[in-house]
Motif scaffolding. Structure first.
Motif, PDB file in Angstrom:
ATOM      1  N   SER A  74       1.221  -6.989  -2.033  1.00 23.25           N
ATOM      2  CA  SER A  74       0.494  -7.210  -0.963  1.00 23.25           C
ATOM      3  C   SER A  74      -1.146  -7.575  -1.121  1.00 23.25           C
ATOM      4  O   SER A  74      -1.521  -6.847  -2.195  1.00 23.25           O
TER       5      SER A  74
ATOM      6  N   GLN B 189      -0.281 -12.314   7.793  1.00 26.45           N
ATOM      7  CA  GLN B 189      -0.754 -13.190   6.575  1.00 26.45           C
ATOM      8  C   GLN B 189       0.257 -12.866   5.390  1.00 26.45           C
ATOM      9  O   GLN B 189       0.372 -13.781   4.494  1.00 26.45           O
ATOM     10  N   HIS B 190       1.035 -11.773   5.269  1.00 31.19           N
ATOM     11  CA  HIS B 190       2.031 -11.466   4.200  1.00 31.19           C
ATOM     12  C   HIS B 190       3.048 -12.320   4.545  1.00 31.19           C
ATOM     13  O   HIS B 190       3.666 -13.068   3.589  1.00 31.19           O
TER      14      HIS B 190
ATOM     15  N   ARG C 270       0.852  -1.283   0.043  1.00 33.96           N
ATOM     16  CA  ARG C 270      -0.113  -0.002   0.120  1.00 33.96           C
ATOM     17  C   ARG C 270       0.775   1.303  -0.013  1.00 33.96           C
ATOM     18  O   ARG C 270       0.446   2.249  -0.480  1.00 33.96           O
TER      19      ARG C 270
ATOM     20  N   ASN D 271      10.601   0.964   3.967  1.00 33.03           N
ATOM     21  CA  ASN D 271       9.434   1.243   4.601  1.00 33.03           C
ATOM     22  C   ASN D 271       9.903   2.446   5.507  1.00 33.03           C
ATOM     23  O   ASN D 271      10.942   2.549   6.184  1.00 33.03           O
TER      24      ASN D 271
ATOM     25  N   THR E 232      -3.516 -15.911   1.671  1.00 33.69           N
ATOM     26  CA  THR E 232      -4.332 -16.067   0.222  1.00 33.69           C
ATOM     27  C   THR E 232      -3.783 -15.717  -0.854  1.00 33.69           C
ATOM     28  O   THR E 232      -4.561 -15.633  -1.888  1.00 33.69           O
TER      29      THR E 232
ATOM     30  N   LYS F 133       1.039   3.691  -3.021  1.00 30.12           N
ATOM     31  CA  LYS F 133       0.106   4.859  -2.888  1.00 30.12           C
ATOM     32  C   LYS F 133      -1.002   4.607  -4.253  1.00 30.12           C
ATOM     33  O   LYS F 133      -1.996   5.037  -3.622  1.00 30.12           O
TER      34      LYS F 133
ATOM     35  N   GLN G 291      -0.344 -11.741  -6.016  1.00 35.07           N
ATOM     36  CA  GLN G 291      -0.490 -11.655  -4.470  1.00 35.07           C
ATOM     37  C   GLN G 291       0.533 -12.640  -3.698  1.00 35.07           C
ATOM     38  O   GLN G 291       0.174 -13.898  -3.911  1.00 35.07           O
TER      39      GLN G 291
ATOM     40  N   SER H 239       3.904  -3.668   5.099  1.00 37.51           N
ATOM     41  CA  SER H 239       3.954  -3.299   6.471  1.00 37.51           C
ATOM     42  C   SER H 239       4.685  -4.727   7.147  1.00 37.51           C
ATOM     43  O   SER H 239       5.020  -4.709   8.192  1.00 37.51           O
TER      44      SER H 239
HETATM   45  C1  LIG Z   1      -7.905 -13.785   6.004  1.00 34.62           C
HETATM   46  C2  LIG Z   1      -6.769 -12.981   5.632  1.00 34.62           C
HETATM   47  C3  LIG Z   1      -5.996 -13.128   4.667  1.00 34.62           C
HETATM   48  C4  LIG Z   1      -4.997 -12.407   4.228  1.00 34.62           C
HETATM   49  N1  LIG Z   1      -3.992 -12.837   3.446  1.00 34.62           N
HETATM   50  C5  LIG Z   1      -3.186 -11.694   2.874  1.00 34.62           C
HETATM   51  C6  LIG Z   1      -2.100 -12.296   1.906  1.00 34.62           C
HETATM   52  O1  LIG Z   1      -2.172 -13.353   1.109  1.00 34.62           O
HETATM   53  N2  LIG Z   1      -1.186 -11.488   1.699  1.00 34.62           N
HETATM   54  C7  LIG Z   1      -1.048 -10.259   2.161  1.00 34.62           C
HETATM   55  O2  LIG Z   1      -0.105  -9.164   1.891  1.00 34.62           O
HETATM   56  N3  LIG Z   1      -1.990  -9.745   3.164  1.00 34.62           N
HETATM   57  C8  LIG Z   1      -2.933 -10.567   3.855  1.00 34.62           C
HETATM   58  N4  LIG Z   1      -3.958 -10.155   4.369  1.00 34.62           N
HETATM   59  C9  LIG Z   1      -3.823  -8.708   4.577  1.00 34.62           C
HETATM   60  C10 LIG Z   1      -2.927  -8.390   5.660  1.00 34.62           C
HETATM   61  O3  LIG Z   1      -3.454  -8.593   7.094  1.00 34.62           O
HETATM   62  C11 LIG Z   1      -2.384  -6.814   5.509  1.00 34.62           C
HETATM   63  O4  LIG Z   1      -3.628  -5.966   5.783  1.00 34.62           O
HETATM   64  C12 LIG Z   1      -1.832  -6.714   4.161  1.00 34.62           C
HETATM   65  O5  LIG Z   1      -0.884  -7.434   4.230  1.00 34.62           O
HETATM   66  C13 LIG Z   1      -1.215  -5.193   4.368  1.00 34.62           C
HETATM   67  O6  LIG Z   1      -0.950  -4.745   3.166  1.00 34.62           O
HETATM   68  P1  LIG Z   1       0.475  -3.563   3.085  1.00 34.62           P
HETATM   69  O7  LIG Z   1       1.535  -4.168   3.783  1.00 34.62           O
HETATM   70  O8  LIG Z   1       0.466  -3.278   1.597  1.00 34.62           O
HETATM   71  O9  LIG Z   1      -0.352  -2.498   3.639  1.00 34.62           O
HETATM   72  P2  LIG Z   1      -0.083  -1.495   4.949  1.00 34.62           P
HETATM   73  O10 LIG Z   1      -0.618  -2.664   6.035  1.00 34.62           O
HETATM   74  O11 LIG Z   1      -1.080  -0.415   4.828  1.00 34.62           O
HETATM   75  O12 LIG Z   1       1.111  -1.214   4.992  1.00 34.62           O
HETATM   76  C14 LIG Z   1       1.881  -0.154   4.142  1.00 34.62           C
HETATM   77  C15 LIG Z   1       3.170   0.158   4.628  1.00 34.62           C
HETATM   78  O13 LIG Z   1       3.569   1.061   3.650  1.00 34.62           O
HETATM   79  C16 LIG Z   1       4.704   1.911   4.240  1.00 34.62           C
HETATM   80  N5  LIG Z   1       4.751   3.283   3.585  1.00 34.62           N
HETATM   81  C17 LIG Z   1       3.786   4.043   3.239  1.00 34.62           C
HETATM   82  N6  LIG Z   1       4.271   4.903   2.521  1.00 34.62           N
HETATM   83  C18 LIG Z   1       5.637   4.675   2.275  1.00 34.62           C
HETATM   84  C19 LIG Z   1       6.575   5.270   1.436  1.00 34.62           C
HETATM   85  N7  LIG Z   1       6.314   6.388   0.687  1.00 34.62           N
HETATM   86  N8  LIG Z   1       7.824   4.785   1.472  1.00 34.62           N
HETATM   87  C20 LIG Z   1       8.013   3.668   1.981  1.00 34.62           C
HETATM   88  N9  LIG Z   1       6.998   3.005   2.913  1.00 34.62           N
HETATM   89  C21 LIG Z   1       5.803   3.436   3.101  1.00 34.62           C
HETATM   90  C22 LIG Z   1       3.787   2.006   5.771  1.00 34.62           C
HETATM   91  O14 LIG Z   1       4.824   2.596   6.761  1.00 34.62           O
HETATM   92  C23 LIG Z   1       3.137   0.895   5.773  1.00 34.62           C
HETATM   93  O15 LIG Z   1       3.923   0.168   6.681  1.00 34.62           O
HETATM   94  C24 LIG Z   1      -4.972 -10.978   4.768  1.00 34.62           C
HETATM   95  C25 LIG Z   1      -5.787 -10.756   5.930  1.00 34.62           C
HETATM   96  C26 LIG Z   1      -6.764 -11.692   6.302  1.00 34.62           C
HETATM   97  C27 LIG Z   1      -7.565 -11.192   7.418  1.00 34.62           C
END
Ligand SMILES: Cc1cc2nc3c(=O)[nH]c(=O)nc-3n(C[C@H](O)[C@H](O)[C@H](O)COP(=O)(O)OP(=O)(O)OC[C@H]3O[C@@H](n4cnc5c(N)ncnc54)[C@H](O)[C@@H]3O)c2cc1C
Lengths: 319, 253
Positions: A232, A269-270, A207, A284, A250, A210, A246, A265
């Motif tokens: 992610s 699950q990731h 995420r 990050n 999942t 952006k 992904q 992050s």
């Molecule tokens: C049943 C279930 C299954 C799931 N299966 C999966 C799965 O298979 N895979 C998966 O990934 N997730 C899965 N999830 C979701 C998981 O819980 C998280 O919600 C997801 O991994 C978060 O994705 P993210 O790290 O991209 O986003 P976020 O948690 O929003 O993290 C974004 C990160 O980016 C950083 N950031 C923001 N801007 C910048 C920047 N400019 N430069 C550097 N860093 C920055 C932030 O500090 C933050 O740490 C599952 C959840 C459930 C409930």
């Protein structure tokens, strides 16, 4: 007989690395239990690959012409070869295809099977397979008690070690037999890029990127490294990229040598999908992000600055 | 149409796993339905809503597995069968598939649907093994399923893309994310699920030949290579340090 039968895999007419990984692992097992290594490739062009497999320990390289992939056809053909060679141990890739035909092969051969093994050793003449369980939160060691011991093995989990085998080429007459599922069409629009499952380097975006318009920043780094593009779930759910990218519980389970997580992050699950990567790089902004708990190299900085700098730095050294 | 959906109870991903000698310590573990099995339940109900028939949820496991069947009831299945095994078989796919295939044979199901893998063992074996034991075709990683009488057209995930396949019932299917959006159980569903009967079957009644795996030991995950945060004044500094670390120290690029 204490032979090992390995099933290799080709992709677009080329030998996948897993074929060498499994042949090498098979060689070590065969040396410990006193047998030969037969590596099976599903192709009508086995001669082209025999040298590569001989060099990592194959005593026999068997070509089986089973036509286009179908889990039933491959299972029928591979089982016919098992009946002929009577191996003690069968190693198959835990690839998309391997997962499917291995299940049928195990039942046909009345064998126990450990799927998704990452470690193989021998104890008392039997293979001990190690596999991650509960999303990598524990590891289990298994022995298979049936006459034939079967395993599917995760890509990138076995070392390729040079060792000369006899390398005799054989052409098997095994056939695909009856196949009850007919392929009508395929959409491989994502097909030419490096695939996540067997990539040795993966660059992933979360995420933190952006929006979908920023994928090129991540893709550029991936292309420079010859890496696969991961994502992610947050980016998939937001509709920025297709689910096939992904990584995670999942999504796909991956074990590359190097996993570069950009703006991810590190939710549990990731981590479940990439936690067994050998080296993990985390980029990050948030120094407290959980991804840093597993990262070999942590970079607390803005990915929009670091990733392009990294790409141009790699371009320089990789030429 | 008679549809069997396979429902496995697994520890919630967020749960802390404590490793015992040959099994995990279950104290304090929160149990859920394996996420891919939720797609299987949903698909089973959708097929029935379209074509009529009956959806039977089957769960193999110790007593607690009944909770998973109650959830399946609350989502809308018609019947529930609990294959009650108290000993430790969660890893043994051939034993599991034998018990389940024998049960399904007796039920004469047209379709068996399970998840593409259960998230505790990640083996992707049981459902396809059942297909082999029942001598029926299968569709793995299904993203779309359409029935036209016995004829089945399915879209499934393959490496690098998707594939459309044609086959016919009876068959087995493994559900991939994207097949559907599982419904939430309604409050009414949850209330009435509590009173619904769960048929219990013992392994002896299902005549399996026994386990083919031996658990040698369980262990905690291997320690990770010690990590460190890089220090640099700017992006360029981070980039050159990272390139150096990955090429000279880790030697992975
Ligand atoms: C049943 C279930 C299954 C799931 N299966 C999966 C799965 O298979 N895979 C998966 O990934 N997730 C899965 N999830 C979701 C998981 O819980 C998280 O919600 C997801 O991994 C978060 O994705 P993210 O790290 O991209 O986003 P976020 O948690 O929003 O993290 C974004 C990160 O980016 C950083 N950031 C923001 N801007 C910048 C920047 N400019 N430069 C550097 N860093 C920055 C932030 O500090 C933050 O740490 C599952 C959840 C459930 C409930």
């Amino acid at each position: 007989m204490a032979d090992v039968l390995v099933v290799g895999e080709l992709k677009n007419g080329e030998l996948k690395k897993i074929s060498k990984e499994l042949t090498s692992a098979g060689r070590k097992i065969a040396d410990a239990i006193g047998g030969k290594v037969h590596t099976v490739l599903i192709t009508d062009n086995v001669d082209a690959f025999a040298g590569d497999l001989k060099a990592v320990g194959a005593d026999a390289v068997i070509g089986a012409n089973l036509g286009e992939f179908s889990p039933e056809g491959y299972a029928n053909g591979i089982f016919a070869i098992i009946q002929e060679k009577k191996p003690a141990v069968v190693l198959m890739p835990h690839s998309a295809q391997g997962k499917e035909y291995s299940a049928r092969v195990a039942i046909k051969a009345n064998a126990g099977i450990v799927a998704d093994a990452v470690g193989l050793s021998v104890d008392g003449g039997k293979v001990v397979a190690k596999k991650p369980i509960y999303s990598g939160k524990a590891y289990a060691n298994f022995k298979v008690s049936s006459e034939i011991q079967m395993f599917t093995v995760r890509a990138n989990s076995q070392e390729v070690t040079p060792k000369d085998g006899a390398g005799a080429v054989e052409k098997s007459g095994a056939s695909a037999g009856e196949v009850r599922t007919k392929s009508i069409s395929k959409d491989l629009s994502g097909g030419n890029k490096v695939q996540l499952a067997d990539a040795s380097i993966i660059v992933s975006g979360g995420r933190g990127i952006k929006g979908p318009e920023n994928w090129p920043i991540i893709q550029d780094l991936a292309d420079t490294l010859g890496a696969a593009l991961g994502a992610s779930r947050a980016t998939v759910d937001a509709g920025w990229i297709s689910h096939s990218h992904q990584v995670g519980q999942t999504g796909k389970t991956v074990s590359p040598n190097c996993y570069i997580a950009c703006g991810i992050s590190g939710a549990i699950q990731h981590l479940a999908g990439m936690g067994s990567s050998k080296y993990i790089v985390a980029i990050n902004k948030d120094g407290d992000a959980p991804i840093f708990k597993v990262a070999t190299y942590g970079v607390v900085a803005d990915l929009f600055e670091v990733v392009p700098a990294l790409t141009s730095e790699f371009k320089k050294v990789l030429g | 149409m008679k549809i069997v959906v396979l429902v496995k109870q697994v520890p919630d991903t967020e749960t802390n796993i404590k490793v015992g000698e040959k099994s995990i310590n279950e104290a304090g573990v929160k149990w859920i339905i394996s996420p891919y099995d939720e797609f299987a339940i949903e698909e089973g109900i959708r097929i029935r809503e379209k074509s009529g028939g009956e959806v039977i949820a089957v769960s193999l496991g110790p007593d607690r597995a009944v909770e998973a069947l109650r959830t399946a009831y609350a989502m809308g299945v018609d019947r529930a069968i609990h294959v009650k095994v108290d000993d430790y078989v969660t890893f043994d796919s051939t034993y599991t598939s034998e018990l389940l295939a024998n049960l399904i044979k007796a039920e004469n199901a047209d379709v068996v649907i399970g998840g593409r893998q259960s998230i505790d063992t990640d083996s992707s074996q049981v459902v396809v093994q059942i297909a082999e034991r029942l001598n029926v075709p299968h569709v793995a990683m299904a993203l779309k399923l359409e029935f036209d009488g016995k004829k089945v057209t399915a879209t499934r995930e393959i490496e690098g893309g998707t594939e459309v396949v044609e086959t016919s019932a009876p068959l087995a299917v493994t559900a991939q994310k994207g097949l559907n959006e599982p419904r939430y159980p309604s409050l009414k569903g949850i209330m009435s699920a509590k009173k619904k009967p769960v048929d219990v079957k013992k392994p002896e009644e299902l005549g399996a030949t026994g386990s083919k795996l031996e658990v040698v030991s369980l262990e905690p995950p291997p320690p990770r290579i010690a990590g460190r945060k890089l220090e640099a004044a700017d992006a360029q500094g981070f980039a050159s340090q990272l390139v150096k670390a990955l090429r000279e120290e880790a030697k992975v690029i």
